[in-house]
Design a protein around this motif. Structure first.
Motif, PDB file in Angstrom:
ATOM      1  N   GLY A   9       0.720  -1.084  -0.022  1.00  0.00           N
ATOM      2  CA  GLY A   9       0.037  -0.248  -0.118  1.00  0.00           C
ATOM      3  C   GLY A   9       0.952   1.381  -0.026  1.00  0.00           C
ATOM      4  N   HIS A  10       2.083   1.204   0.302  1.00  0.00           N
ATOM      5  CA  HIS A  10       3.072   2.329   0.231  1.00  0.00           C
ATOM      6  C   HIS A  10       3.322   2.844  -1.232  1.00  0.00           C
ATOM      7  CE1 HIS A  10       5.958   5.388   1.750  1.00  0.00           C
ATOM      8  NE2 HIS A  10       6.684   4.755   0.934  1.00  0.00           N
ATOM      9  N   VAL A  11       3.237   4.014  -1.464  1.00  0.00           N
ATOM     10  CA  VAL A  11       3.322   4.701  -2.722  1.00  0.00           C
ATOM     11  C   VAL A  11       4.844   5.070  -2.675  1.00  0.00           C
ATOM     12  CG1 VAL A  11       2.770   6.492  -4.263  1.00  0.00           C
ATOM     13  CG2 VAL A  11       1.004   5.413  -2.884  1.00  0.00           C
ATOM     14  N   GLY A  15      11.235   4.985 -10.020  1.00  0.00           N
ATOM     15  CA  GLY A  15      12.843   4.539  -9.821  1.00  0.00           C
ATOM     16  C   GLY A  15      12.971   4.034  -8.619  1.00  0.00           C
ATOM     17  N   THR A  16      12.143   3.702  -7.684  1.00  0.00           N
ATOM     18  CA  THR A  16      12.315   2.960  -6.550  1.00  0.00           C
ATOM     19  C   THR A  16      12.709   1.451  -6.732  1.00  0.00           C
ATOM     20  OG1 THR A  16      11.126   4.588  -5.144  1.00  0.00           O
ATOM     21  CG2 THR A  16      11.768   2.577  -4.060  1.00  0.00           C
ATOM     22  N   VAL A  17      13.669   1.030  -6.168  1.00  0.00           N
ATOM     23  CA  VAL A  17      14.037  -0.545  -6.406  1.00  0.00           C
ATOM     24  C   VAL A  17      13.401  -1.352  -5.208  1.00  0.00           C
ATOM     25  CG1 VAL A  17      15.894  -2.097  -6.487  1.00  0.00           C
ATOM     26  CG2 VAL A  17      16.228   0.382  -7.796  1.00  0.00           C
ATOM     27  N   LEU A  18      13.529  -0.916  -4.099  1.00  0.00           N
ATOM     28  CA  LEU A  18      13.028  -1.632  -2.931  1.00  0.00           C
ATOM     29  C   LEU A  18      11.969  -0.746  -2.443  1.00  0.00           C
ATOM     30  CD1 LEU A  18      16.266  -2.799  -1.262  1.00  0.00           C
ATOM     31  CD2 LEU A  18      14.951  -4.313  -3.011  1.00  0.00           C
ATOM     32  N   CYS A  19      10.780  -1.303  -2.004  1.00  0.00           N
ATOM     33  CA  CYS A  19       9.878  -0.578  -1.505  1.00  0.00           C
ATOM     34  C   CYS A  19      10.424   0.133   0.023  1.00  0.00           C
ATOM     35  CB  CYS A  19       8.462  -1.434  -1.218  1.00  0.00           C
ATOM     36  SG  CYS A  19       7.440  -0.447   0.152  1.00  0.00           S
ATOM     37  N   GLU A  20      10.007   1.384   0.084  1.00  0.00           N
ATOM     38  CA  GLU A  20      10.497   2.219   1.182  1.00  0.00           C
ATOM     39  C   GLU A  20      10.049   1.701   2.498  1.00  0.00           C
ATOM     40  OE1 GLU A  20      11.216   6.574  -0.829  1.00  0.00           O
ATOM     41  OE2 GLU A  20       9.536   5.994   0.265  1.00  0.00           O
ATOM     42  N   SER A  21       8.946   0.994   2.505  1.00  0.00           N
ATOM     43  CA  SER A  21       8.028   0.780   3.698  1.00  0.00           C
ATOM     44  C   SER A  21       8.384  -0.843   4.081  1.00  0.00           C
ATOM     45  CB  SER A  21       6.475   0.891   3.560  1.00  0.00           C
ATOM     46  OG  SER A  21       5.865   0.598   4.815  1.00  0.00           O
ATOM     47  N   CYS A  22       8.253  -1.782   3.176  1.00  0.00           N
ATOM     48  CA  CYS A  22       8.254  -3.005   3.407  1.00  0.00           C
ATOM     49  C   CYS A  22       9.463  -3.702   2.969  1.00  0.00           C
ATOM     50  CB  CYS A  22       6.857  -3.969   3.011  1.00  0.00           C
ATOM     51  SG  CYS A  22       6.794  -3.983   1.248  1.00  0.00           S
ATOM     52  N   GLY A  23       9.945  -3.257   2.025  1.00  0.00           N
ATOM     53  CA  GLY A  23      11.279  -3.672   1.491  1.00  0.00           C
ATOM     54  C   GLY A  23      11.251  -4.668   0.389  1.00  0.00           C
ATOM     55  N   ARG A  24      10.096  -4.862  -0.097  1.00  0.00           N
ATOM     56  CA  ARG A  24       9.571  -5.815  -1.116  1.00  0.00           C
ATOM     57  C   ARG A  24      10.329  -5.392  -2.583  1.00  0.00           C
ATOM     58  NH1 ARG A  24       4.960  -6.313  -0.443  1.00  0.00           N
ATOM     59  NH2 ARG A  24       4.721  -8.625   0.235  1.00  0.00           N
ATOM     60  N   ALA A  25      10.957  -6.125  -3.257  1.00  0.00           N
ATOM     61  CA  ALA A  25      11.649  -5.834  -4.465  1.00  0.00           C
ATOM     62  C   ALA A  25      10.761  -5.507  -5.456  1.00  0.00           C
ATOM     63  CB  ALA A  25      12.442  -7.015  -5.081  1.00  0.00           C
ATOM     64  N   ARG A  39      22.968   0.257  -0.396  1.00  0.00           N
ATOM     65  CA  ARG A  39      23.794   1.320  -0.232  1.00  0.00           C
ATOM     66  C   ARG A  39      22.866   2.669  -0.008  1.00  0.00           C
ATOM     67  NH1 ARG A  39      28.639   3.662  -4.254  1.00  0.00           N
ATOM     68  NH2 ARG A  39      29.564   5.144  -3.079  1.00  0.00           N
ATOM     69  N   TYR A  40      21.745   2.714  -0.735  1.00  0.00           N
ATOM     70  CA  TYR A  40      20.965   3.808  -0.598  1.00  0.00           C
ATOM     71  C   TYR A  40      19.538   3.418  -0.321  1.00  0.00           C
ATOM     72  CZ  TYR A  40      24.700   6.407  -2.590  1.00  0.00           C
ATOM     73  OH  TYR A  40      25.839   6.982  -2.894  1.00  0.00           O
ATOM     74  N   GLU A  41      19.482   2.072   0.243  1.00  0.00           N
ATOM     75  CA  GLU A  41      18.231   1.358   0.802  1.00  0.00           C
ATOM     76  C   GLU A  41      17.152   1.217  -0.556  1.00  0.00           C
ATOM     77  OE1 GLU A  41      17.527   0.632   3.899  1.00  0.00           O
ATOM     78  OE2 GLU A  41      19.806   1.405   4.094  1.00  0.00           O
ATOM     79  N   ALA A 151      13.579   6.991   2.820  1.00  0.00           N
ATOM     80  CA  ALA A 151      13.475   5.372   3.024  1.00  0.00           C
ATOM     81  C   ALA A 151      13.648   5.053   4.395  1.00  0.00           C
ATOM     82  CB  ALA A 151      14.715   4.840   1.998  1.00  0.00           C
ATOM     83  N   LEU A 152      14.690   5.562   5.036  1.00  0.00           N
ATOM     84  CA  LEU A 152      14.927   5.222   6.527  1.00  0.00           C
ATOM     85  C   LEU A 152      13.930   5.507   7.373  1.00  0.00           C
ATOM     86  CD1 LEU A 152      18.737   5.734   6.948  1.00  0.00           C
ATOM     87  CD2 LEU A 152      17.664   3.808   6.717  1.00  0.00           C
ATOM     88  N   LYS A 153      13.087   6.388   6.983  1.00  0.00           N
ATOM     89  CA  LYS A 153      12.152   7.268   7.772  1.00  0.00           C
ATOM     90  C   LYS A 153      10.927   6.384   7.423  1.00  0.00           C
ATOM     91  CE  LYS A 153       9.371  11.528   8.593  1.00  0.00           C
ATOM     92  NZ  LYS A 153       9.019  12.701   8.300  1.00  0.00           N
ATOM     93  N   ASN A 154      10.609   6.008   6.545  1.00  0.00           N
ATOM     94  CA  ASN A 154       9.382   4.958   5.939  1.00  0.00           C
ATOM     95  C   ASN A 154       9.543   3.564   6.470  1.00  0.00           C
ATOM     96  OD1 ASN A 154       7.954   7.481   5.279  1.00  0.00           O
ATOM     97  ND2 ASN A 154       8.795   7.450   3.059  1.00  0.00           N
ATOM     98  N   GLN A 155      10.738   3.099   6.810  1.00  0.00           N
ATOM     99  CA  GLN A 155      10.836   1.568   6.741  1.00  0.00           C
ATOM    100  C   GLN A 155      10.050   0.992   8.122  1.00  0.00           C
ATOM    101  OE1 GLN A 155      14.695   0.502   8.157  1.00  0.00           O
ATOM    102  NE2 GLN A 155      15.102   2.210   9.555  1.00  0.00           N
TER     103      GLN A 155
END
Length: 556
Positions: A9-11, A15-25, A39-41, A151-155
């Motif tokens: 559900g996270h938007v 260009g994001t590679v890994l979801c900022e919230s759940c980490g899913r590829a 390196r940059y989450e 990314a670190l804030k939304n994890q």
């Protein structure tokens, strides 16, 4: 650009590679990775997402680390080339740079001047290089720090299992082998290790030292402030480092004060070590160099003009300070400091001559030439006079056409071309006079000029210094060192524990010192029944080495 909405559900930004919230590829490439690039989450960086407009292209160019490194290398090379020959401000004798470099250094000097290296640190292209480094630092930092912070804030605490499996440290423990108090024991030990713990639905995210991730960007801020301080030195009124030669009895305007302050050299004092009293300590230096300076100082008076300066009108000057300037003991006033940097003893100020008749030796008058401001004619009465046809303060010889030359405007080796008039010779006779030179270029004369004496005085080299950028440079340097310490002595560590019906998954990540994290996880899990996670990178390397060895044996 289109945003990416994850299954959780996270938007995410495009260009994001890994979801900022759940980490899913979110990309096929990331799904096929053995280990995630953290390196940059996996966050979306502008330079890797947008490339259509001219702004995108400029941003992408300066966001490249390679470009930043090359800009620094080019600046260092240019700075080094600026030291090959003296800069314009250090040209001796105040000669014009367009003449000095070619005359002294030949073709290399002409090329050096043509390319602008003679005034390198004030040239537009050098300042552009320095400014480009600053732009590169700003864009590099913004391109990375903003998405990393987001990314670190939304994890989330309960990261996706695929994200945890692709961490370097990963392990799974079956539920049947767990102690009932395992999770409570782990939480207590994590707390003892100063981890900040977040918990959700039986999953734990333990994190500490996140602030260390901002160390490189704090470095960049310090460097940017330092560069700003350096460039402000080229703003008028912010920085001054100018040396002037001031003679005894002379009054000069203080550079950079717009004729508000004046300084007068009242006296120059030179003291040397005594050959008898100080022989034990300085005997070797005295024998080798003769006189050795013990102290040299300039007694000065600082004046300040009061009132408005009008053309042709003298302005009153009030005495502000009276002080002796010695090495490492400057005169200070306002934002200025005046240092004693060098000296010159016995500079010629005037030369006296007599007009003599050769056959009788009779003198027909005397005159004195002011070497700083010679007169054109000297009247000796009774029909005798001398005209100055040419003055060569620092006579260096004759050119191919026989014309006398001067090396500088300073009276280091004065020479004169005189015309001598007398009742017997109303049309005049020509004489060339210099130190140990008395030439008659147009034939033998009836009259000659005889040397009668000299006057000299000492000169002080005073350096006027003003720097309003020092505090900016100091702040930039301090912030840079804070960033170095922040990134070097602390490491961002995260430990995930995900609880499910099958058991507990443990994963760990750090930006530095993997061995330290491994040792810390081992201590935290010891005796809890939870298995220590495996270092998947070491296992991968070991498997690769084993495959190579097996292939080698098969070939044999």
């Amino acid at each position: 650009m289109k945003e990416i909405k994850c299954v959780c559900g996270h938007v995410n930004p495009n260009g994001t590679v890994l979801c900022e919230s759940c980490g899913r590829a979110l990309t096929e490439e990331a799904k096929n990775e053995k280990l995630h690039d953290m390196r940059y989450e996996g966050s979306a960086r502008r330079s890797q997402t947008y490339s259509k407009s001219i702004i995108d292209k400029i941003w992408n160019f300066f966001s490249s680390v390679k470009v930043g490194v090359w800009l620094i290398v080019l600046t260092l090379v240019a700075s080094a080339l600026g030291t090959v020959l003296p800069q314009e401000e250090y040209i001796p004798g105040g000669r014009p740079p367009e003449e000095f470099y070619g005359d002294v250094y030949g073709f290399l000097g002409d090329l050096y001047y043509t390319l602008g290296f003679h005034d390198l640190y004030s040239s537009w292209w050098y300042l552009l290089l320095v400014a480009s480094i600053g732009v590169s630092l700003v864009i590099c930092s913004l391109d990375r720090v903003i998405p990393l912070h987001r990314a670190l804030k939304n994890q989330r605490v309960d990261r996706h299992e695929g994200f945890l499996k692709r961490q370097r440290f990963y392990g799974k423990t079956e539920a049947s082998s767990l102690e009932p108090t395992a999770m409570d024991d782990v939480k207590k030990r994590l707390s003892d290790k100063k981890y900040k713990i977040r918990e959700k639905d039986g999953s734990i995210l333990a994190e500490k030292n996140r602030f260390s991730r901002w160390g490189p960007y704090v470095n960049h801020i310090g460097l940017i402030i330092f560069l700003i301080g350096g460039m402000l030195r080229f703003v008028p009124g912010m920085y001054l480092n100018e040396t002037i030669w001031i003679r005894e009895g002379e009054t000069r305007a203080v550079p950079g004060t717009d004729n508000e302050y004046f300084i007068k050299n009242e006296n120059f004092i030179m003291e040397t070590y005594d050959k008898e009293k100080d022989k034990e300590v300085f005997s070797e230096a005295i024998e080798k160099n003769g006189d050795v300076a013990k102290n040299f100082q300039t007694d000065v008076v600082l004046y300040k003009e009061s009132g408005e300066r009008l053309p042709g009108q003298e302005v009153e000057r009030s005495e502000e300070k009276k002080e002796s300037i010695r090495v490492n003991h400057p005169l200070k006033f306002g934002n200025y400091a005046v240092y004693q940097t060098s000296y010159k003893l016995d500079e010629l100020t005037s030369m006296s001559f007599t007009l003599d008749k050769k056959d009788t030796g009779d003198q027909h008058g005397a005159f004195t030439v002011n070497l700083m401001d010679p007169e054109e004619e000297y009247d000796l009465d009774d029909g005798y006079k001398v005209k100055l046809k040419g003055y060569y303060p620092d006579f260096s010889g004759f050119d191919k056409k026989g014309e006398p030359q001067t090396a500088s405007p300073l009276p280091n080796n004065p020479a004169f071309l005189f015309e001598l008039f007398s009742p017997e010779k109303p049309d005049g006779e020509v004489a060339f006079i210099g130190i140990q030179k008395n030439l008659e270029p147009l034939g033998e004369n009836e009259y000659k000029l005889s040397f009668a004496g000299i006057d000299s005085r000492d000169i002080s080299a005073l350096t006027f210094s003003k720097d309003l950028t020092l505090w900016i440079l100091a702040v930039g340097g301090a912030i840079f060192m804070i960033g170095v310490i922040q990134g070097a002595y602390w490491h961002h560590r995260r430990i995930w524990l995900r609880k499910s019906e099958e058991g507990i998954i443990v994963a760990g990540h750090t930006n530095k010192n993997w061995h330290g994290l491994k040792h810390e996880i081992s201590h935290i899990l010891d005796g809890t029944g939870i298995k220590e996670p495996e270092d998947q990178q070491e296992s991968k390397e070991a498997r690769g080495k084993k495959d190579v060895d097996n292939n080698g044996r098969m070939e044999q």
